[in-house]
Scaffold this motif. Structure first.
Motif, PDB file in Angstrom:
ATOM      1  N   TYR A 177       0.957  -1.332  -0.207  1.00 53.29           N
ATOM      2  CA  TYR A 177      -0.102   0.027   0.115  1.00 53.29           C
ATOM      3  C   TYR A 177       0.770   1.191  -0.046  1.00 53.29           C
ATOM      4  CZ  TYR A 177       1.035  -0.773   4.986  1.00 53.29           C
ATOM      5  OH  TYR A 177       1.585  -1.101   6.147  1.00 53.29           O
ATOM      6  N   SER A 180       4.826   2.379  -5.450  1.00 56.97           N
ATOM      7  CA  SER A 180       4.321   2.341  -6.970  1.00 56.97           C
ATOM      8  C   SER A 180       4.799   1.317  -8.091  1.00 56.97           C
ATOM      9  CB  SER A 180       4.677   3.607  -7.506  1.00 56.97           C
ATOM     10  OG  SER A 180       6.122   3.815  -7.750  1.00 56.97           O
ATOM     11  N   PRO A 181       4.142   0.779  -8.857  1.00 57.15           N
ATOM     12  CA  PRO A 181       4.626  -0.175  -9.802  1.00 57.15           C
ATOM     13  C   PRO A 181       6.223   0.061 -10.164  1.00 57.15           C
ATOM     14  CG  PRO A 181       2.434   0.394 -10.585  1.00 57.15           C
ATOM     15  CD  PRO A 181       3.052   1.426  -9.403  1.00 57.15           C
ATOM     16  N   TYR A 210      -6.422  -3.432  -3.581  1.00 55.86           N
ATOM     17  CA  TYR A 210      -6.033  -3.919  -4.997  1.00 55.86           C
ATOM     18  C   TYR A 210      -7.111  -4.560  -5.742  1.00 55.86           C
ATOM     19  CZ  TYR A 210      -0.932  -3.036  -4.636  1.00 55.86           C
ATOM     20  OH  TYR A 210       0.224  -2.426  -4.607  1.00 55.86           O
ATOM     21  N   SER A 229      -6.720   5.933  -4.463  1.00 48.95           N
ATOM     22  CA  SER A 229      -5.793   5.008  -4.568  1.00 48.95           C
ATOM     23  C   SER A 229      -4.651   5.266  -5.336  1.00 48.95           C
ATOM     24  CB  SER A 229      -5.980   3.513  -4.743  1.00 48.95           C
ATOM     25  OG  SER A 229      -4.930   2.824  -4.668  1.00 48.95           O
ATOM     26  N   PHE A 231      -2.455   3.426  -6.630  1.00 45.87           N
ATOM     27  CA  PHE A 231      -1.980   2.148  -7.276  1.00 45.87           C
ATOM     28  C   PHE A 231      -3.055   1.583  -8.157  1.00 45.87           C
ATOM     29  CE2 PHE A 231      -0.242   2.413  -2.922  1.00 45.87           C
ATOM     30  CZ  PHE A 231       1.199   2.974  -3.236  1.00 45.87           C
ATOM     31  N   TYR A 242       1.597  -7.692  -6.107  1.00 47.49           N
ATOM     32  CA  TYR A 242       3.243  -7.188  -6.041  1.00 47.49           C
ATOM     33  C   TYR A 242       3.974  -8.544  -6.267  1.00 47.49           C
ATOM     34  CZ  TYR A 242       3.678  -8.670  -1.175  1.00 47.49           C
ATOM     35  OH  TYR A 242       3.873  -9.254  -0.054  1.00 47.49           O
TER      36      TYR A 242
END
Length: 384
Positions: A177, A180-181, A210, A229, A231, A242
């Protein structure tokens, strides 16, 4: 050469809990010579009531948060707990350093010999320079946006440079949480073949974030000026979202796992096996009770033959920093046998942090530390 000889009601050698009068013989520095039968041990044996054990391994701690002892109330739930940690600033550096020093001394005295320690800053460097404990520093990266991923990583790399002078240090992601990617991708590249950790499925809201992009974490993001969010919504639980970012031979300590279901355990283990990763599951039972008042379904992890270790978490989320108390809590809240819990607290932890050649068991020429545990695991103390 001068020897010290130790005998107690029980002796745990790192593998087996021996209910015999076997005697541990070590030199004056604590290096193991042998475990001898009582008839062969000779005289001058130090005899104790309790359990003799190798030094304890604390695989998850936040030493730098020691100044938050008794500051955040228990049972708030994770999101409110995080909001409290983020908002409680302005402590004097002198106080922070004193509480770090006291916490390090506490761990030393109760028999901890090595720590996997999380930190966002270099606040612990002074204490660690003179510490008798062995430290693996996990410099915890946080980064909500891809745009700032490179600069964030550069910042935390500079923190790691301050810490790594005296102890092994690696970058590590904080939690699903807060990463970032692109930040995940950069951490994957920077940690090839190394040990890292990640807070995993500590609250049900993590999976909801998610799966749907909604839930309790949106309150947390508002502190940072975000109204949604940051994400991607994957429609999957957090670990399935993840873990695929990692494929470079890392050993990954998954921390807490309080809301991890059996299907996710199976999936994670299969993904790791197929992609050259080693997964270690770290339980911090008292911290789970402190924050969410819930503990992981330990039996599920045992049934899937997971590698399990123990941690204390920090003084912001625990009443003490004692692996012995974590053993006690584990025994109270699961069907784990004492021998298994001791393995988690010693040799399993040493292997997870890759110090098994020196620590974790009473084997010839190792120097694992010698600790006396109360039979009910209410306390412990270092003997050597």
């Amino acid at each position: 050469m001068q020897y010290r000889k130790f005998r107690a009601d029980e002796l745990f050698d790192g593998y087996t809990l021996r209910k015999t009068d076997d005697t541990l013989i070590a030199d004056a520095t604590g290096k193991v010579i042998e475990i001898a039968a009582a008839a062969d041990a000779g005289e001058d044996v130090e005899t104790y009531s309790g359990i003799l054990s190798p030094g304890l391994i604390n695989c998850h701690c936040h030493l730098e948060l020691s100044h938050l002892k008794n500051i955040i109330p228990p049972h708030t739930g994770l999101v409110d707990f995080l909001c409290s940690v983020v908002s409680k600033r302005g402590f004097e550096q002198e106080l922070i350093q004193e509480e770090i020093r006291k916490a390090e001394q506490e761990m030393f005295e109760n028999g901890i010999v090595a720590v996997g320690d999380i930190g966002n800053t270099a606040d612990t460097v002074v204490v660690k320079q003179s510490s008798k404990l062995r430290w693996h520093n996990f410099v915890e990266v946080l980064g909500f946006s891809d745009e700032k991923a490179a600069s964030n990583l550069q910042h935390y790399t500079s923190v790691a440079d301050e810490l790594k002078t005296h102890h092994r240090t690696t970058l590590t992601p904080h939690a699903p949480y807060s990463i970032s990617p692109l930040t995940f991708q950069l951490i994957n590249t920077a940690t090839t073949g190394k040990i890292i950790s990640v807070h995993n499925q500590e609250t049900a809201a993590e999976d909801e974030l998610y799966k749907t992009g909604s839930g309790d974490f949106l309150r947390f993001y508002k502190i940072f000026g975000l109204d949604r969010s940051p994400f991607p919504v994957t429609g999957k639980c957090s670990i399935r979202s993840y873990l695929p970012y990692f494929n470079n031979g890392q050993t990954i300590l998954l921390i807490h796992n309080t809301f991890m279901c059996e299907e996710d355990i199976v999936w994670a283990n299969e993904y790791a096996a197929a992609n050259g990763l080693t997964l270690v599951y770290c339980f911090c039972i008292n911290a789970n009770l402190y924050i969410e008042n819930k503990v992981p379904a330990v039996a599920l992890f045992q049934q899937q033959h997971c590698n399990i270790v123990l941690g204390t978490d920090s003084y912001s989320s625990n009443w003490q920093l004692s692996v012995t108390k974590e053993i006690q809590a584990l025994l109270q809240h699961s069907s784990i046998a004492a021998e298994q819990a001791l393995q988690m607290a010693t040799l399993n932890g040493a292997k997870a942090l890759q110090w098994q050649n020196d620590l974790g068991s009473f084997e010839k020429n190792k120097q694992p530390g010698i600790v006396l545990l109360e039979k009910d695991f209410s306390s412990s103390k270092r003997l050597l």
